[in-house]
Design a protein around this motif. Structure first.
Motif, PDB file in Angstrom:
ATOM      1  N   GLN A  58       1.009  -8.242  -4.257  1.00 39.87           N
ATOM      2  CA  GLN A  58       0.429  -9.574  -4.224  1.00 39.87           C
ATOM      3  C   GLN A  58      -1.077  -9.485  -3.946  1.00 39.87           C
ATOM      4  N   LEU A  59      -1.460  -8.615  -3.011  1.00 39.75           N
ATOM      5  CA  LEU A  59      -2.873  -8.446  -2.710  1.00 39.75           C
ATOM      6  C   LEU A  59      -3.642  -7.938  -3.923  1.00 39.75           C
ATOM      7  N   ALA A  60      -3.084  -6.948  -4.624  1.00 43.28           N
ATOM      8  CA  ALA A  60      -3.783  -6.378  -5.786  1.00 43.28           C
ATOM      9  C   ALA A  60      -4.062  -7.437  -6.845  1.00 43.28           C
ATOM     10  N   TRP A  68     -14.100  -8.773   0.760  1.00 42.20           N
ATOM     11  CA  TRP A  68     -14.187  -7.641   1.678  1.00 42.20           C
ATOM     12  C   TRP A  68     -13.107  -6.610   1.360  1.00 42.20           C
ATOM     13  N   LEU A  69     -11.887  -7.064   1.186  1.00 44.69           N
ATOM     14  CA  LEU A  69     -10.807  -6.143   0.827  1.00 44.69           C
ATOM     15  C   LEU A  69     -11.076  -5.492  -0.526  1.00 44.69           C
ATOM     16  N   THR A  76      -7.866   1.984  -0.311  1.00 44.67           N
ATOM     17  CA  THR A  76      -6.589   1.291  -0.158  1.00 44.67           C
ATOM     18  C   THR A  76      -5.486   2.035  -0.892  1.00 44.67           C
ATOM     19  N   ARG A  77      -4.366   2.153  -0.246  1.00 48.32           N
ATOM     20  CA  ARG A  77      -3.187   2.730  -0.890  1.00 48.32           C
ATOM     21  C   ARG A  77      -1.967   1.866  -0.544  1.00 48.32           C
ATOM     22  N   ALA A  78      -0.907   2.029  -1.311  1.00 43.38           N
ATOM     23  CA  ALA A  78       0.337   1.308  -1.053  1.00 43.38           C
ATOM     24  C   ALA A  78       1.338   2.249  -0.405  1.00 43.38           C
ATOM     25  N   GLU A 367       7.907  -5.300  -5.001  1.00 40.29           N
ATOM     26  CA  GLU A 367       7.179  -6.499  -4.606  1.00 40.29           C
ATOM     27  C   GLU A 367       7.362  -6.837  -3.129  1.00 40.29           C
ATOM     28  N   GLU A 368       8.535  -6.526  -2.576  1.00 40.44           N
ATOM     29  CA  GLU A 368       8.790  -6.841  -1.166  1.00 40.44           C
ATOM     30  C   GLU A 368       8.682  -5.609  -0.274  1.00 40.44           C
ATOM     31  N   LEU A 369       8.774  -4.433  -0.853  1.00 39.67           N
ATOM     32  CA  LEU A 369       8.819  -3.190  -0.083  1.00 39.67           C
ATOM     33  C   LEU A 369       7.437  -2.610   0.194  1.00 39.67           C
TER      34      LEU A 369
END
Length: 381
Positions: A58-60, A68-69, A76-78, A367-369
Protein backbone atom coordinates in the motif's frame (compact mmCIF):
# COMPACT_ATOMS: atom_id res chain seq x y z
CA UNK A 1 -5.36 -24.12 -6.03
CA UNK A 2 -1.91 -22.69 -5.42
CA UNK A 3 -0.25 -23.34 -2.08
CA UNK A 4 0.23 -20.22 0.06
CA UNK A 5 3.83 -19.32 0.69
CA UNK A 6 4.84 -19.38 4.34
CA UNK A 7 6.55 -16.21 5.58
CA UNK A 8 10.29 -16.39 4.91
CA UNK A 9 11.23 -15.95 8.55
CA UNK A 10 14.84 -17.12 8.12
CA UNK A 11 15.55 -14.52 5.43
CA UNK A 12 14.56 -11.60 7.65
CA UNK A 13 11.18 -10.63 9.06
CA UNK A 14 9.53 -8.28 11.52
CA UNK A 15 11.01 -10.51 14.23
CA UNK A 16 14.48 -9.25 13.28
CA UNK A 17 13.83 -5.50 13.37
CA UNK A 18 14.22 -4.79 17.08
CA UNK A 19 17.06 -7.30 17.65
CA UNK A 20 18.96 -5.82 14.69
CA UNK A 21 18.36 -2.29 15.93
CA UNK A 22 19.48 -3.24 19.45
CA UNK A 23 22.59 -4.86 17.99
CA UNK A 24 23.35 -1.66 16.06
CA UNK A 25 23.13 0.19 19.40
CA UNK A 26 25.67 -2.13 21.00
CA UNK A 27 23.30 -4.48 22.85
CA UNK A 28 24.76 -8.02 22.90
CA UNK A 29 22.83 -10.44 20.71
CA UNK A 30 24.71 -13.72 20.93
CA UNK A 31 21.70 -15.55 22.39
CA UNK A 32 19.13 -14.26 19.94
CA UNK A 33 18.69 -17.65 18.25
CA UNK A 34 18.40 -18.16 14.52
CA UNK A 35 17.20 -14.70 13.57
CA UNK A 36 18.64 -12.72 10.68
CA UNK A 37 20.81 -9.65 11.21
CA UNK A 38 19.35 -6.91 9.03
CA UNK A 39 22.65 -5.04 9.02
CA UNK A 40 21.42 -1.74 10.45
CA UNK A 41 24.01 1.03 10.72
CA UNK A 42 25.72 1.32 14.14
CA UNK A 43 24.57 4.28 16.22
CA UNK A 44 24.67 5.54 19.79
CA UNK A 45 20.94 6.23 19.90
CA UNK A 46 17.98 5.03 17.91
CA UNK A 47 14.27 5.74 17.41
CA UNK A 48 11.97 3.08 15.97
CA UNK A 49 8.49 4.02 14.76
CA UNK A 50 5.79 1.42 14.18
CA UNK A 51 2.91 2.66 12.02
CA UNK A 52 0.05 0.26 12.57
CA UNK A 53 -1.48 -0.99 9.30
CA UNK A 54 1.06 0.57 6.93
CA UNK A 55 1.60 -2.34 4.53
CA UNK A 56 4.60 -2.32 2.22
CA UNK A 57 2.54 -2.66 -0.97
CA UNK A 58 0.00 0.00 0.00
CA UNK A 59 2.85 2.38 0.84
CA UNK A 60 4.64 1.68 -2.46
CA UNK A 61 1.52 2.63 -4.41
CA UNK A 62 1.02 5.85 -2.42
CA UNK A 63 4.61 7.12 -2.20
CA UNK A 64 3.57 10.13 -4.27
CA UNK A 65 1.74 11.34 -1.15
CA UNK A 66 4.70 10.77 1.16
CA UNK A 67 7.72 12.85 0.07
CA UNK A 68 9.89 12.04 3.09
CA UNK A 69 9.33 8.30 2.77
CA UNK A 70 9.77 8.56 -1.00
CA UNK A 71 13.13 10.24 -0.49
CA UNK A 72 14.25 7.15 1.43
CA UNK A 73 12.88 4.52 -0.94
CA UNK A 74 16.42 3.28 -1.68
CA UNK A 75 16.73 2.51 2.04
CA UNK A 76 13.37 0.73 2.16
CA UNK A 77 12.76 -2.98 1.97
CA UNK A 78 9.74 -5.23 2.51
CA UNK A 79 9.69 -7.84 5.27
CA UNK A 80 7.01 -10.38 6.21
CA UNK A 81 5.28 -9.56 9.47
CA UNK A 82 4.46 -13.20 10.20
CA UNK A 83 1.29 -15.25 10.41
CA UNK A 84 -1.32 -14.38 11.39
CA UNK A 85 -0.72 -10.88 10.04
CA UNK A 86 -2.47 -9.10 12.89
CA UNK A 87 -1.50 -6.54 15.51
CA UNK A 88 -1.49 -8.70 18.65
CA UNK A 89 0.69 -11.35 17.03
CA UNK A 90 2.97 -8.85 15.32
CA UNK A 91 3.56 -6.94 18.55
CA UNK A 92 4.72 -10.19 20.12
CA UNK A 93 6.97 -10.79 17.13
CA UNK A 94 8.34 -7.25 17.18
CA UNK A 95 8.94 -7.10 20.93
CA UNK A 96 10.45 -10.54 21.50
CA UNK A 97 12.32 -10.98 18.23
CA UNK A 98 10.70 -14.39 17.82
CA UNK A 99 8.33 -15.70 15.13
CA UNK A 100 4.74 -16.31 16.29
CA UNK A 101 5.28 -19.97 17.09
CA UNK A 102 8.14 -18.97 19.37
CA UNK A 103 6.34 -16.34 21.47
CA UNK A 104 2.92 -17.99 21.34
CA UNK A 105 0.73 -14.93 20.77
CA UNK A 106 -1.07 -16.55 17.90
CA UNK A 107 -3.97 -14.35 16.90
CA UNK A 108 -6.57 -11.70 17.58
CA UNK A 109 -8.65 -14.26 19.49
CA UNK A 110 -6.91 -17.36 20.86
CA UNK A 111 -7.84 -20.38 22.93
CA UNK A 112 -6.50 -20.69 26.45
CA UNK A 113 -6.25 -24.50 26.52
CA UNK A 114 -6.14 -24.76 30.31
CA UNK A 115 -9.51 -23.04 30.72
CA UNK A 116 -11.14 -23.98 27.39
CA UNK A 117 -12.06 -20.41 26.53
CA UNK A 118 -11.10 -17.91 23.88
CA UNK A 119 -9.79 -14.46 24.79
CA UNK A 120 -8.87 -11.38 22.80
CA UNK A 121 -5.12 -10.74 22.76
CA UNK A 122 -5.63 -7.13 21.68
CA UNK A 123 -7.96 -6.03 24.49
CA UNK A 124 -6.70 -8.71 26.92
CA UNK A 125 -10.06 -8.63 28.68
CA UNK A 126 -10.20 -11.49 31.21
CA UNK A 127 -6.95 -12.79 29.75
CA UNK A 128 -4.25 -14.82 31.48
CA UNK A 129 -1.36 -13.20 33.34
CA UNK A 130 0.55 -11.57 30.44
CA UNK A 131 4.02 -12.43 31.74
CA UNK A 132 3.05 -16.08 32.07
CA UNK A 133 1.32 -16.25 28.71
CA UNK A 134 4.42 -14.76 27.05
CA UNK A 135 7.40 -15.19 29.43
CA UNK A 136 10.29 -14.53 27.00
CA UNK A 137 12.34 -11.40 27.62
CA UNK A 138 11.67 -8.56 25.23
CA UNK A 139 14.35 -6.58 23.44
CA UNK A 140 13.29 -3.50 25.37
CA UNK A 141 14.21 -5.36 28.55
CA UNK A 142 17.51 -6.48 27.05
CA UNK A 143 18.38 -2.95 25.96
CA UNK A 144 17.51 -1.52 29.39
CA UNK A 145 19.62 -4.21 31.07
CA UNK A 146 22.54 -3.13 28.87
CA UNK A 147 22.29 0.43 30.15
CA UNK A 148 20.28 2.13 27.40
CA UNK A 149 17.61 4.65 28.23
CA UNK A 150 14.53 2.79 26.90
CA UNK A 151 11.36 4.81 26.35
CA UNK A 152 8.10 3.71 24.77
CA UNK A 153 5.73 6.43 23.50
CA UNK A 154 2.07 5.76 22.81
CA UNK A 155 -1.52 6.33 23.99
CA UNK A 156 -1.97 6.34 27.74
CA UNK A 157 -4.22 3.29 27.84
CA UNK A 158 -1.34 1.18 26.49
CA UNK A 159 0.63 1.71 29.70
CA UNK A 160 0.28 -1.47 31.76
CA UNK A 161 -2.16 -3.11 29.33
CA UNK A 162 -2.06 -6.87 28.92
CA UNK A 163 -0.68 -6.69 25.38
CA UNK A 164 2.01 -4.21 26.43
CA UNK A 165 3.02 -6.32 29.42
CA UNK A 166 3.17 -9.47 27.29
CA UNK A 167 4.96 -8.15 24.21
CA UNK A 168 6.54 -4.75 24.85
CA UNK A 169 7.60 -4.59 28.49
CA UNK A 170 10.85 -2.91 29.43
CA UNK A 171 12.00 0.65 30.01
CA UNK A 172 9.58 3.44 30.82
CA UNK A 173 6.37 4.57 29.14
CA UNK A 174 5.45 8.11 28.07
CA UNK A 175 1.82 8.82 27.18
CA UNK A 176 0.83 11.22 24.40
CA UNK A 177 -2.25 11.40 22.19
CA UNK A 178 -1.57 13.41 19.05
CA UNK A 179 1.16 12.27 16.68
CA UNK A 180 2.95 15.61 16.98
CA UNK A 181 2.99 15.21 20.75
CA UNK A 182 4.42 11.72 20.41
CA UNK A 183 7.16 12.99 18.11
CA UNK A 184 7.97 15.72 20.63
CA UNK A 185 8.12 13.11 23.41
CA UNK A 186 10.35 10.84 21.32
CA UNK A 187 12.76 13.68 20.60
CA UNK A 188 12.96 14.60 24.29
CA UNK A 189 13.58 10.99 25.21
CA UNK A 190 16.29 10.30 22.63
CA UNK A 191 18.12 13.47 23.66
CA UNK A 192 17.96 12.57 27.36
CA UNK A 193 20.79 10.02 27.48
CA UNK A 194 24.01 9.26 25.61
CA UNK A 195 22.66 5.80 24.73
CA UNK A 196 18.95 5.45 24.08
CA UNK A 197 16.32 3.32 22.37
CA UNK A 198 12.99 5.06 21.82
CA UNK A 199 9.87 3.40 20.41
CA UNK A 200 6.93 5.37 18.99
CA UNK A 201 3.59 3.80 18.02
CA UNK A 202 0.92 5.33 15.78
CA UNK A 203 -2.40 3.61 15.02
CA UNK A 204 -4.53 5.97 12.90
CA UNK A 205 -3.47 4.53 9.52
CA UNK A 206 -4.79 1.14 10.63
CA UNK A 207 -8.01 2.59 12.01
CA UNK A 208 -8.82 4.50 8.82
CA UNK A 209 -7.90 1.51 6.67
CA UNK A 210 -10.33 -0.65 8.60
CA UNK A 211 -13.18 1.85 8.42
CA UNK A 212 -12.76 3.19 4.87
CA UNK A 213 -10.39 0.73 3.21
CA UNK A 214 -6.66 0.92 2.49
CA UNK A 215 -5.47 3.54 0.00
CA UNK A 216 -8.73 5.48 0.19
CA UNK A 217 -8.77 9.28 0.45
CA UNK A 218 -8.99 9.08 4.25
CA UNK A 219 -6.15 6.54 4.50
CA UNK A 220 -3.96 8.54 2.13
CA UNK A 221 -4.58 11.80 3.96
CA UNK A 222 -3.39 10.16 7.17
CA UNK A 223 -0.30 8.85 5.39
CA UNK A 224 0.50 12.43 4.39
CA UNK A 225 0.27 13.51 8.02
CA UNK A 226 2.48 10.65 9.16
CA UNK A 227 5.05 11.48 6.51
CA UNK A 228 5.24 15.13 7.64
CA UNK A 229 5.82 14.11 11.25
CA UNK A 230 8.42 11.52 10.27
CA UNK A 231 10.29 14.28 8.42
CA UNK A 232 10.13 16.48 11.52
CA UNK A 233 11.30 13.62 13.72
CA UNK A 234 14.24 12.84 11.44
CA UNK A 235 15.30 16.50 11.28
CA UNK A 236 15.25 16.82 15.07
CA UNK A 237 17.31 13.76 15.92
CA UNK A 238 20.80 14.07 17.38
CA UNK A 239 23.55 13.47 14.83
CA UNK A 240 24.43 10.10 16.40
CA UNK A 241 20.85 8.74 16.27
CA UNK A 242 19.31 6.46 13.65
CA UNK A 243 15.65 6.32 12.66
CA UNK A 244 13.85 3.09 11.76
CA UNK A 245 10.26 2.93 10.50
CA UNK A 246 8.22 -0.26 10.17
CA UNK A 247 4.68 -1.63 10.57
CA UNK A 248 2.80 -4.65 11.90
CA UNK A 249 0.72 -5.73 8.88
CA UNK A 250 -0.85 -4.56 5.64
CA UNK A 251 -4.51 -4.71 4.68
CA UNK A 252 -7.01 -5.86 2.03
CA UNK A 253 -10.41 -4.35 1.23
CA UNK A 254 -13.06 -7.07 1.67
CA UNK A 255 -16.49 -6.28 0.16
CA UNK A 256 -19.42 -6.96 2.46
CA UNK A 257 -21.41 -8.73 -0.24
CA UNK A 258 -18.81 -11.45 -0.79
CA UNK A 259 -18.24 -12.40 2.85
CA UNK A 260 -19.21 -15.69 4.44
CA UNK A 261 -21.13 -15.36 7.72
CA UNK A 262 -20.90 -18.61 9.67
CA UNK A 263 -23.97 -17.70 11.71
CA UNK A 264 -26.00 -18.44 8.57
CA UNK A 265 -23.96 -21.53 7.69
CA UNK A 266 -24.94 -24.30 10.14
CA UNK A 267 -22.81 -26.78 8.23
CA UNK A 268 -19.71 -24.77 9.17
CA UNK A 269 -20.52 -24.83 12.87
CA UNK A 270 -21.18 -28.55 13.25
CA UNK A 271 -18.52 -30.03 15.51
CA UNK A 272 -17.09 -26.61 16.35
CA UNK A 273 -16.28 -25.81 19.97
CA UNK A 274 -14.91 -22.28 19.51
CA UNK A 275 -13.98 -19.90 16.70
CA UNK A 276 -10.91 -17.73 17.08
CA UNK A 277 -8.42 -15.84 14.95
CA UNK A 278 -9.78 -13.14 12.67
CA UNK A 279 -11.88 -12.84 9.51
CA UNK A 280 -8.97 -13.62 7.19
CA UNK A 281 -7.25 -16.17 9.42
CA UNK A 282 -9.93 -18.16 11.22
CA UNK A 283 -8.82 -20.69 13.81
CA UNK A 284 -11.43 -23.38 14.43
CA UNK A 285 -11.32 -25.26 17.73
CA UNK A 286 -13.24 -28.50 17.34
CA UNK A 287 -15.06 -30.97 19.52
CA UNK A 288 -13.02 -34.12 20.24
CA UNK A 289 -12.73 -36.28 17.13
CA UNK A 290 -14.49 -33.75 14.87
CA UNK A 291 -11.53 -31.98 13.27
CA UNK A 292 -11.42 -34.00 10.05
CA UNK A 293 -15.14 -33.55 9.40
CA UNK A 294 -14.96 -29.84 10.22
CA UNK A 295 -12.04 -29.35 7.85
CA UNK A 296 -13.89 -31.18 5.08
CA UNK A 297 -17.02 -29.07 5.57
CA UNK A 298 -15.11 -25.78 5.48
CA UNK A 299 -13.05 -26.88 2.47
CA UNK A 300 -16.18 -27.87 0.54
CA UNK A 301 -18.02 -24.65 1.35
CA UNK A 302 -15.16 -22.22 0.70
CA UNK A 303 -13.53 -24.06 -2.20
CA UNK A 304 -10.74 -22.08 -3.83
CA UNK A 305 -11.56 -18.97 -1.82
CA UNK A 306 -9.60 -20.23 1.18
CA UNK A 307 -6.87 -22.60 2.30
CA UNK A 308 -8.19 -25.05 4.89
CA UNK A 309 -5.53 -26.95 6.79
CA UNK A 310 -5.30 -29.04 9.92
CA UNK A 311 -3.21 -27.76 12.79
CA UNK A 312 -0.52 -30.26 11.90
CA UNK A 313 -0.49 -29.20 8.26
CA UNK A 314 -0.33 -25.47 9.08
CA UNK A 315 2.52 -26.00 11.53
CA UNK A 316 4.42 -28.30 9.15
CA UNK A 317 4.04 -25.73 6.37
CA UNK A 318 5.87 -23.19 8.54
CA UNK A 319 3.05 -20.64 8.65
CA UNK A 320 3.79 -19.72 12.29
CA UNK A 321 7.52 -20.38 12.10
CA UNK A 322 8.84 -23.07 14.46
CA UNK A 323 6.14 -23.71 17.06
CA UNK A 324 7.18 -24.45 20.63
CA UNK A 325 5.45 -27.57 22.02
CA UNK A 326 3.72 -25.60 24.78
CA UNK A 327 2.05 -23.39 22.15
CA UNK A 328 0.63 -26.11 19.89
CA UNK A 329 -2.72 -26.34 21.66
CA UNK A 330 -3.27 -22.61 21.13
CA UNK A 331 -3.44 -23.20 17.37
CA UNK A 332 -6.86 -24.09 15.98
CA UNK A 333 -7.55 -27.74 15.19
CA UNK A 334 -8.39 -26.35 11.74
CA UNK A 335 -6.80 -23.19 10.32
CA UNK A 336 -8.71 -21.37 7.56
CA UNK A 337 -6.82 -18.70 5.63
CA UNK A 338 -8.76 -16.52 3.21
CA UNK A 339 -7.54 -16.04 -0.33
CA UNK A 340 -8.30 -13.01 -2.51
CA UNK A 341 -10.67 -10.63 -0.74
CA UNK A 342 -12.68 -13.18 1.25
CA UNK A 343 -13.52 -12.51 4.90
CA UNK A 344 -15.22 -15.04 7.19
CA UNK A 345 -17.32 -13.35 9.88
CA UNK A 346 -19.67 -14.44 12.65
CA UNK A 347 -22.57 -12.05 13.19
CA UNK A 348 -23.64 -14.13 16.17
CA UNK A 349 -20.67 -13.07 18.29
CA UNK A 350 -18.99 -10.13 16.52
CA UNK A 351 -20.02 -6.56 17.35
CA UNK A 352 -21.68 -4.61 14.55
CA UNK A 353 -18.75 -2.19 14.63
CA UNK A 354 -16.45 -5.03 13.57
CA UNK A 355 -18.88 -6.33 10.96
CA UNK A 356 -19.00 -2.88 9.37
CA UNK A 357 -15.25 -2.71 8.75
CA UNK A 358 -13.97 -2.69 5.16
CA UNK A 359 -10.24 -3.28 5.57
CA UNK A 360 -9.16 -6.68 6.87
CA UNK A 361 -5.93 -8.57 7.51
CA UNK A 362 -4.64 -11.68 9.22
CA UNK A 363 -3.89 -13.99 6.29
CA UNK A 364 -1.00 -14.90 4.04
CA UNK A 365 -1.51 -12.67 1.02
CA UNK A 366 1.48 -10.35 0.40
CA UNK A 367 -0.87 -7.35 0.66
CA UNK A 368 -1.50 -8.10 4.35
CA UNK A 369 1.74 -9.90 5.22
CA UNK A 370 4.48 -7.55 3.95
CA UNK A 371 5.55 -4.49 5.94
CA UNK A 372 8.10 -1.81 5.11
CA UNK A 373 11.43 -1.36 6.85
CA UNK A 374 12.98 2.08 6.42
CA UNK A 375 16.32 2.65 8.14
CA UNK A 376 17.97 6.07 8.12
CA UNK A 377 21.51 5.95 9.55
CA UNK A 378 22.87 8.61 11.88
CA UNK A 379 24.31 11.75 10.34
CA UNK A 380 27.55 11.14 12.25
CA UNK A 381 29.16 8.11 13.91
Amino acid sequence: MREPAAPAYAAGSLADVLPSLALSLGVPGEDRGGGADLGLTPARRGVVVLVDGLGAHQLARRLGHAPWLRSHRERTRALPAGFPATTATSMGTFGTGLPPGGHGMLGYEVLVPETNRVFNELSWEDGPVPERWQPRRTWFQRAADDGLEVVRVGPGFFDGSGLTRAALRGGRFVAADLLAARVDAALRAVRSAPRALVYLYWGEVDKLGHVHGPETFEWTTELESVDRELARLAAGLPDDASLTVTADHGMIACPHDTRVDVRHEPGLLAGVRHLGGEPRGTQVYCEPGAAADVAAAWAERLGERAWVRSREQAVAAGWFGPVEPEHLARVGDVVVVSSGDLAVVDSGRMRQQLLDLVGMHGGLEPEELDVPLVHVPPRAG
